[in-house]
Motif scaffolding. Structure first.
Motif, PDB file in Angstrom:
ATOM      1  N   ILE A  96     -68.771  62.041 -94.674  1.00 35.20           N
ATOM      2  CA  ILE A  96     -69.291  62.747 -95.837  1.00 35.20           C
ATOM      3  C   ILE A  96     -70.748  62.347 -95.979  1.00 35.20           C
ATOM      4  O   ILE A  96     -71.075  61.151 -96.048  1.00 35.20           O
ATOM      5  N   GLY A  97     -71.642  63.319 -95.998  1.00 35.71           N
ATOM      6  CA  GLY A  97     -73.063  63.051 -96.145  1.00 35.71           C
ATOM      7  C   GLY A  97     -73.428  62.821 -97.603  1.00 35.71           C
ATOM      8  O   GLY A  97     -73.020  63.573 -98.476  1.00 35.71           O
ATOM      9  N   VAL A  98     -74.199  61.761 -97.850  1.00 36.31           N
ATOM     10  CA  VAL A  98     -74.654  61.417 -99.195  1.00 36.31           C
ATOM     11  C   VAL A  98     -76.173  61.581 -99.216  1.00 36.31           C
ATOM     12  O   VAL A  98     -76.900  60.740 -98.680  1.00 36.31           O
ATOM     13  N   PRO A  99     -76.684  62.674 -99.809  1.00 34.65           N
ATOM     14  CA  PRO A  99     -78.130  62.861 -99.845  1.00 34.65           C
ATOM     15  C   PRO A  99     -78.796  61.833-100.751  1.00 34.65           C
ATOM     16  O   PRO A  99     -78.266  61.480-101.807  1.00 34.65           O
ATOM     17  N   SER A 100     -79.953  61.346-100.308  1.00 37.34           N
ATOM     18  CA  SER A 100     -80.621  60.280-101.047  1.00 37.34           C
ATOM     19  C   SER A 100     -82.132  60.405-100.951  1.00 37.34           C
ATOM     20  O   SER A 100     -82.661  60.887 -99.947  1.00 37.34           O
ATOM     21  N   THR A 101     -82.800  59.943-101.987  1.00 38.64           N
ATOM     22  CA  THR A 101     -84.261  59.823-101.955  1.00 38.64           C
ATOM     23  C   THR A 101     -84.680  58.386-101.674  1.00 38.64           C
ATOM     24  O   THR A 101     -85.838  58.124-101.387  1.00 38.64           O
ATOM     25  N   ASP A 102     -83.738  57.456-101.755  1.00 39.25           N
ATOM     26  CA  ASP A 102     -84.004  56.031-101.533  1.00 39.25           C
ATOM     27  C   ASP A 102     -82.757  55.405-100.896  1.00 39.25           C
ATOM     28  O   ASP A 102     -81.865  54.949-101.607  1.00 39.25           O
ATOM     29  N   PRO A 103     -82.664  55.402 -99.575  1.00 38.30           N
ATOM     30  CA  PRO A 103     -81.436  54.962 -98.917  1.00 38.30           C
ATOM     31  C   PRO A 103     -81.057  53.506 -99.196  1.00 38.30           C
ATOM     32  O   PRO A 103     -79.870  53.185 -99.250  1.00 38.30           O
ATOM     33  N   ASP A 104     -82.030  52.633 -99.388  1.00 42.41           N
ATOM     34  CA  ASP A 104     -81.699  51.231 -99.693  1.00 42.41           C
ATOM     35  C   ASP A 104     -81.036  51.112-101.064  1.00 42.41           C
ATOM     36  O   ASP A 104     -80.059  50.390-101.224  1.00 42.41           O
ATOM     37  N   ARG A 105     -81.573  51.831-102.042  1.00 41.11           N
ATOM     38  CA  ARG A 105     -80.977  51.829-103.381  1.00 41.11           C
ATOM     39  C   ARG A 105     -79.572  52.442-103.334  1.00 41.11           C
ATOM     40  O   ARG A 105     -78.632  51.927-103.943  1.00 41.11           O
ATOM     41  N   THR A 106     -79.424  53.537-102.591  1.00 41.60           N
ATOM     42  CA  THR A 106     -78.129  54.201-102.484  1.00 41.60           C
ATOM     43  C   THR A 106     -77.117  53.288-101.808  1.00 41.60           C
ATOM     44  O   THR A 106     -75.982  53.160-102.268  1.00 41.60           O
ATOM     45  N   ARG A 107     -77.527  52.618-100.727  1.00 39.88           N
ATOM     46  CA  ARG A 107     -76.623  51.686-100.045  1.00 39.88           C
ATOM     47  C   ARG A 107     -76.178  50.582-100.997  1.00 39.88           C
ATOM     48  O   ARG A 107     -75.000  50.236-101.057  1.00 39.88           O
ATOM     49  N   ALA A 108     -77.117  50.017-101.750  1.00 41.94           N
ATOM     50  CA  ALA A 108     -76.777  48.954-102.699  1.00 41.94           C
ATOM     51  C   ALA A 108     -75.764  49.449-103.724  1.00 41.94           C
ATOM     52  O   ALA A 108     -74.824  48.727-104.077  1.00 41.94           O
ATOM     53  N   PRO A 124     -69.213  48.147 -95.952  1.00 38.23           N
ATOM     54  CA  PRO A 124     -70.312  48.584 -95.077  1.00 38.23           C
ATOM     55  C   PRO A 124     -69.854  48.681 -93.625  1.00 38.23           C
ATOM     56  O   PRO A 124     -68.986  47.925 -93.185  1.00 38.23           O
ATOM     57  N   ASP A 125     -70.437  49.613 -92.892  1.00 41.36           N
ATOM     58  CA  ASP A 125     -70.156  49.751 -91.472  1.00 41.36           C
ATOM     59  C   ASP A 125     -70.847  48.612 -90.723  1.00 41.36           C
ATOM     60  O   ASP A 125     -71.989  48.270 -91.019  1.00 41.36           O
ATOM     61  N   GLN A 126     -70.155  48.042 -89.759  1.00 44.27           N
ATOM     62  CA  GLN A 126     -70.718  46.922 -88.997  1.00 44.27           C
ATOM     63  C   GLN A 126     -71.821  47.355 -88.040  1.00 44.27           C
ATOM     64  O   GLN A 126     -72.627  46.531 -87.614  1.00 44.27           O
ATOM     65  N   ASN A 127     -71.864  48.644 -87.701  1.00 45.19           N
ATOM     66  CA  ASN A 127     -72.803  49.123 -86.692  1.00 45.19           C
ATOM     67  C   ASN A 127     -73.909  50.026 -87.225  1.00 45.19           C
ATOM     68  O   ASN A 127     -74.766  50.440 -86.453  1.00 45.19           O
ATOM     69  N   ALA A 128     -73.872  50.341 -88.505  1.00 44.25           N
ATOM     70  CA  ALA A 128     -74.869  51.264 -89.063  1.00 44.25           C
ATOM     71  C   ALA A 128     -75.225  50.837 -90.483  1.00 44.25           C
ATOM     72  O   ALA A 128     -74.342  50.703 -91.325  1.00 44.25           O
ATOM     73  N   ASP A 129     -76.494  50.630 -90.740  1.00 51.10           N
ATOM     74  CA  ASP A 129     -76.940  50.155 -92.057  1.00 51.10           C
ATOM     75  C   ASP A 129     -76.663  51.133 -93.187  1.00 51.10           C
ATOM     76  O   ASP A 129     -76.498  50.718 -94.327  1.00 51.10           O
ATOM     77  N   TYR A 130     -76.636  52.420 -92.899  1.00 46.43           N
ATOM     78  CA  TYR A 130     -76.514  53.407 -93.958  1.00 46.43           C
ATOM     79  C   TYR A 130     -75.196  54.182 -93.898  1.00 46.43           C
ATOM     80  O   TYR A 130     -75.124  55.343 -94.294  1.00 46.43           O
ATOM     81  N   ASN A 161     -60.303  55.378 -94.440  1.00 48.79           N
ATOM     82  CA  ASN A 161     -60.689  55.883 -93.126  1.00 48.79           C
ATOM     83  C   ASN A 161     -61.807  56.919 -93.180  1.00 48.79           C
ATOM     84  O   ASN A 161     -62.087  57.576 -92.184  1.00 48.79           O
ATOM     85  N   THR A 162     -62.429  57.078 -94.341  1.00 51.74           N
ATOM     86  CA  THR A 162     -63.490  58.070 -94.503  1.00 51.74           C
ATOM     87  C   THR A 162     -64.851  57.390 -94.522  1.00 51.74           C
ATOM     88  O   THR A 162     -65.096  56.487 -95.308  1.00 51.74           O
ATOM     89  N   CYS A 163     -65.724  57.854 -93.652  1.00 42.15           N
ATOM     90  CA  CYS A 163     -67.089  57.320 -93.573  1.00 42.15           C
ATOM     91  C   CYS A 163     -68.008  58.115 -94.504  1.00 42.15           C
ATOM     92  O   CYS A 163     -67.946  59.346 -94.555  1.00 42.15           O
ATOM     93  N   PHE A 164     -68.830  57.396 -95.241  1.00 33.15           N
ATOM     94  CA  PHE A 164     -69.901  57.989 -96.030  1.00 33.15           C
ATOM     95  C   PHE A 164     -71.199  57.665 -95.298  1.00 33.15           C
ATOM     96  O   PHE A 164     -71.415  56.504 -94.938  1.00 33.15           O
ATOM     97  N   GLY A 165     -72.041  58.651 -95.080  1.00 29.31           N
ATOM     98  CA  GLY A 165     -73.311  58.441 -94.397  1.00 29.31           C
ATOM     99  C   GLY A 165     -74.470  58.866 -95.277  1.00 29.31           C
ATOM    100  O   GLY A 165     -74.546  60.015 -95.698  1.00 29.31           O
TER     101      GLY A 165
END
Length: 118
Positions: A8-20, A30-36, A42-46
């Motif tokens: 599922i794509g999560v649109p963001s203007t500030d990916p660090d803030r969104t990740r936090a 958090p995914d072990q292989n991808a920061d965002y 079993n559902t990935c948010f990107g």
């Protein structure tokens, strides 16, 4: 033809803030292989930035992602303590309880609790 849902794509203007928000505030894994990228079961948010693709940012509206919880009032109280603002009261649909809120970019989300597991 369609084999599954990859993410599922999560649109963001500030990916660090969104990740936090998704990892620290909501407690998603958090995914072990991808920061965002992060996981709900079993559902990935990107997280992605539309501006980097030459697109105008627009939050995801009116398609609230239903984040399942066992106790909606306890989960809501915990998130309110972390500063999450809910859009109105928790409501009863006749089959479940829902509490609507948004992430920092305005993407619609909800806490969701079924009356009983199916």
């Amino acid at each position: 033809m369609i084999a599954g849902l990859d993410f599922i794509g999560v649109p963001s203007t500030d990916p660090d803030r969104t990740r936090a928000f998704y990892v620290d505030t909501l407690g998603l894994k958090p995914d072990q292989n991808a920061d965002y990228e992060f996981w709900v079961g079993n559902t990935c948010f990107g997280i992605w930035e539309p501006a980097k693709q030459g697109m105008e940012f627009a939050p995801s509206k009116n398609a609230h992602l239903a984040l399942r919880v066992d106790d909606i009032e306890a989960a809501r109280a915990e998130l309110e303590e972390k500063g999450v603002r809910f859009l109105g009261e928790t409501f009863d649909t006749g089959v479940c309880f829902m509490a609507l809120f948004t992430d920092p970019d305005g993407n619609d989300l909800m806490l969701h609790q079924r009356y009983a597991d199916r």
